[in-house]
Design a protein around this motif. Structure first.
Motif, PDB file in Angstrom:
ATOM      1  N   ARG A 229       0.845  -1.199   0.000  1.00 53.07           N
ATOM      2  CA  ARG A 229       0.000   0.000   0.000  1.00 53.07           C
ATOM      3  C   ARG A 229       0.886   1.257   0.000  1.00 53.07           C
ATOM      4  N   GLN A 230       1.878   1.258   0.888  1.00 53.09           N
ATOM      5  CA  GLN A 230       2.773   2.407   1.003  1.00 53.09           C
ATOM      6  C   GLN A 230       3.546   2.624  -0.295  1.00 53.09           C
TER       7      GLN A 230
ATOM      8  N   ARG B 170       1.235   3.966  -2.911  1.00 54.45           N
ATOM      9  CA  ARG B 170       0.899   5.366  -2.610  1.00 54.45           C
ATOM     10  C   ARG B 170       2.053   6.286  -3.018  1.00 54.45           C
TER      11      ARG B 170
ATOM     12  N   GLU C  63      -7.774   0.579  -4.296  1.00 53.90           N
ATOM     13  CA  GLU C  63      -8.100   1.692  -3.392  1.00 53.90           C
ATOM     14  C   GLU C  63      -7.079   2.825  -3.545  1.00 53.90           C
ATOM     15  N   GLU C  64      -5.808   2.452  -3.607  1.00 54.45           N
ATOM     16  CA  GLU C  64      -4.770   3.482  -3.728  1.00 54.45           C
ATOM     17  C   GLU C  64      -4.855   4.207  -5.071  1.00 54.45           C
TER      18      GLU C  64
ATOM     19  N   ARG D  10      -7.620   6.685  -4.931  1.00 57.54           N
ATOM     20  CA  ARG D  10      -7.211   7.909  -4.213  1.00 57.54           C
ATOM     21  C   ARG D  10      -6.404   8.828  -5.127  1.00 57.54           C
ATOM     22  N   ALA D  11      -5.542   8.209  -5.931  1.00 57.10           N
ATOM     23  CA  ALA D  11      -4.530   8.990  -6.647  1.00 57.10           C
ATOM     24  C   ALA D  11      -5.049   9.585  -7.954  1.00 57.10           C
TER      25      ALA D  11
ATOM     26  N   GLY E 267     -11.519   4.692  -2.082  1.00 57.79           N
ATOM     27  CA  GLY E 267     -10.315   5.519  -2.216  1.00 57.79           C
ATOM     28  C   GLY E 267     -10.665   6.919  -2.695  1.00 57.79           C
TER      29      GLY E 267
ATOM     30  N   LYS F 127     -10.326  10.277  -0.334  1.00 52.29           N
ATOM     31  CA  LYS F 127      -9.417  11.342  -0.781  1.00 52.29           C
ATOM     32  C   LYS F 127     -10.186  12.653  -0.895  1.00 52.29           C
TER      33      LYS F 127
END
Lengths: 398, 264
Positions: A14-15, A18, A75-76, A79-80, A257, A261
């Motif tokens: 995940r990190q 991201r 999900e990431e 968000r992005a 996500g 965000k």
């Protein structure tokens, strides 16, 4: 006893995603939307991160992710990329490569999956037609055995990734009728490379997620080899649902996500924006919807990962098809609506800017709207849940 | 060849807030990441390890609470061969001197080393002291502000930043470098397979007893630094852009502004 945490590898992934997305994806979203294209180097970069077709067996170039891990990436990306173009590219390919990998022939997989995992091809799904969406039994596209080959005729519409396939190569996991008298029981799934003679592609304009194409194609006497059949002949309707369920759960991750965000954008804005002598975050008219949206999306997110976990359990024979179907439908039923409601309020808090093209949240709103329809409408999700609660004898359309 | 890469876990923000009551950094709610300078030093170290060939090894070393494991796991995913976390209540409250002493003792426990790679500074404290102090504890030559390093036998050629440009220096190993990335450095993000491999690499946690230390030199007790006050500096106002047709014209205008402001 319930263990309720991601593994260390999942947290690290995940990190990593991201960080990758913050550097490589988010800064290019506006350019992508304007140019209506996902830059090829970005797809290559995703391949380098091993994010394409992630559940596929490493023998065919995948990473062998489980569904939960694939959901984390969704999900990431949600968000992005507030236009959801890259998330759609990711989730469509992830879901249908997943089914292709599970049921396809070795020859066909070796030929078509590795280019997709390397970012040199796209794998999509083609079931919808001009006259049918949810009502698959009435599709017109047919597949007919002819010696050691099969001949396909018909038309598909509202299909993601048609331009990408034209541009890079690849094709679509496709469903057609083989036994014309057997309805859904006579359908066959196969891989249709869109570069074959007899395929004529058209593109549509959509209200959001503009960097990934949507369109259709006419199929006129197109021949495919036997090795392209996915699963058993006339059993396509059953396995198509595995792909849909996988995609529906990842869509819910993307919605979570995007909504989270957007809420974070909103929180930053309402703390800084003053009206009538104080920050607008001080007003209950802002606080109450914020609390409600955050709570709803948090609950949705947890339940979405439960659905993905059940998909993983099903692979191990520990959950039934019907349980998975119901749980995923419960998640998909509300994910887009709740995400849209959250994003809608964030747009409202930002006043006129919320309606401006420069505002990321309006793009997220337009993008998430598609998910009330894509991969099974929210109405069909209710039908599925009701069917599981009441029994098949109460199915509306029978 | 044995390379040590020192990494520190820091809050993921350059806008670190300070608790006005305690004078300490507010870390709650701020995600933790590997110090960006350390990541560059580590990636340079991995490159040197690969250039050195078979038998070369890079060990990621950190001191911190058990949560600092995540920074070391990332170091393993980025290519470190093994990782050691120095974690003990006795290490708590250390300033740069006590930290560098503890790290140096750990390096000593690893035997004969060739190279220590440190980030120039950590973004939470910005002291740039820990690396140079380690070199002092270990009596090693040091090169600071290293941007690019090449290896030739036992000699390193280092391109280092200065106030006015660059200088190239040579140093014989064993040595310590503090590293700062060039403007075009793009930190790597480990792919999934590297993450899976990282989990299989050796990872150890060492307490004070493992590294043969003098208890009076550890943690708060061993820290000579007295923090008088920590505060967030007031935000600077908007800058002024001077524009003109020539450098001379702009310089003249700048002179007037500085003279009017009483600077000149």
């Amino acid at each position: 006893m319930i263990t309720y945490e991601f593994s260390e590898e999942q947290e690290m992934l995940r990190q990593s995603v991201r960080e990758w997305a913050a550097k490589n994806l988010t800064p290019r979203v506006q350019e992508m939307e304007k140019n209506k294209e996902i830059p090829p180097d970005l797809i290559k970069s995703m391949a380098k991160m091993e994010l394409l077709c992630p559940t596929v067996d490493p023998e065919y170039g995948g990473s062998g992710f489980d569904a939960v891990t694939a959901g984390i990436v969704g999900e990431e990306l949600g968000r992005a990329d507030y236009t959801a173009s890259v998330p759609v590219f990711y989730l469509v390919q992830a879901s249908w490569a997943h089914v292709f990998d599970k049921y396809g022939t070795r020859e066909c997989k070796l030929k078509h999956i590795p280019p997709a995992t390397k970012g040199d091809a796209f794998i999509g799904i083609a079931t919808t037609e001009p006259g049918i969406g949810s009502d698959l039994a009435n599709m017109v596209t047919t597949i007919t055995p002819n010696g050691d080959k099969y001949v396909v005729n018909g038309e598909k519409n509202y299909i993601s990734g048609v331009r990408e396939v034209k541009q890079y190569g690849g094709g679509h996991v496709t469903l057609a009728r083989q036994n014309l008298r057997a309805g859904t029981r006579g359908m066959t799934m196969f891989f249709l490379p869109l570069g074959l003679p007899g395929i004529d592609i058209t593109e549509d304009e959509e209200m959001g997620r503009e960097a990934i194409s949507t369109g259709g194609f006419h199929i006129s006497n197109v021949e495919i080899p036997k090795e392209n059949i996915i699963g058993k002949e006339e059993k396509g309707f059953y396995i198509v649902h595995e792909g849909y369920e996988f995609a529906r759960a990842i869509i819910a991750c993307v919605c979570c996500g995007a909504a989270m965000k957007s809420l974070e954008n909103g929180i930053k804005y309402i703390k800084e924006r003053n009206a009538f002598g104080r920050a607008i975050a001080k007003y209950e008219g802002i606080q109450f919807p914020l609390a409600e949206h955050y709570t709803r999306i948090s609950m949705l997110r947890d339940f979405t990962y439960k659905a993905l976990h059940m998909i993983d359990l099903e692979q191990e024979g520990k959950a039934s098809r019907m349980e998975v179907s119901k749980t995923v439908a419960m998640v998909k039923m509300f994910c887009a609506t709740w995400a849209m409601q959250a994003i809608d309020d964030v747009m409202q808090w930002q006043g006129a800017f919320g309606y401006n093209k420069e505002c990321p949240d309006q793009a997220a709103y337009r993008a998430v709207r598609s998910f009330t329809l894509a991969e099974g409408s929210k109405e069909i999700m209710k039908t599925i849940v009701a069917r599981e609660l009441l029994g098949k004898e109460f199915i509306t359309y029978r | 060849m044995l390379i040590i890469a020192c990494v520190k876990q820091v809050p993921d923000t350059s806008d670190v807030k300070v608790d006005s009551a305690t004078g300490t950094l507010v870390r709650e709610g701020v995600p933790a990441v590997m110090n960006p300078f350390d990541q560059f030093a580590l990636e340079e170290g991995v490159r040197l390890r690969d250039a050195a060939g078979e038998g070369a090894e890079i060990v990621a070393l950190s001191m911190g609470p058990p949560q600092a494991r995540s920074a070391l796991m990332k170091a393993l995913a980025l290519g470190a061969d093994r990782a050691i976390l120095l974690t003990d209540r006795a290490f708590a409250g250390a300033d740069t001197w006590a930290t560098s002493y503890t790290l140096a003792r750990a390096v000593g426990a690893l035997g004969k080393i060739d190279l220590i790679m440190c980030g120039l500074q950590a973004v939470d404290g910005d002291t740039a002291q820990t690396g140079p102090e380690m070199a002092q504890h270990l009596r090693l030559p040091q090169v600071t502000y290293a941007e690019r390093v090449t290896l030739d036998g036992k000699t390193l050629t280092v391109k280092r930043q200065t106030d006015t440009g660059y200088e190239i220096v040579e140093v014989r190993m064993p040595a310590l470098l503090t590293c700062t990335p060039p403007a075009d450095f793009v930190p790597s993000t480990p792919p999934f397979s590297a993450i899976i491999k990282a989990k299989k690499k050796p990872y150890e946690e060492w307490g004070a007893e493992k590294i043969n230390t003098d208890a009076d030199k550890l943690g708060l007790k061993g820290s000579p630094t007295q923090v008088k006050r920590v505060f967030s500096p007031p935000k600077r106002g908007q800058g002024v852009m001077l524009e003109g047709n020539s450098a001379a014209a702009v310089a003249g205008e700048l002179f007037q502004v500085l003279a009017k402001g009483g600077v000149l």
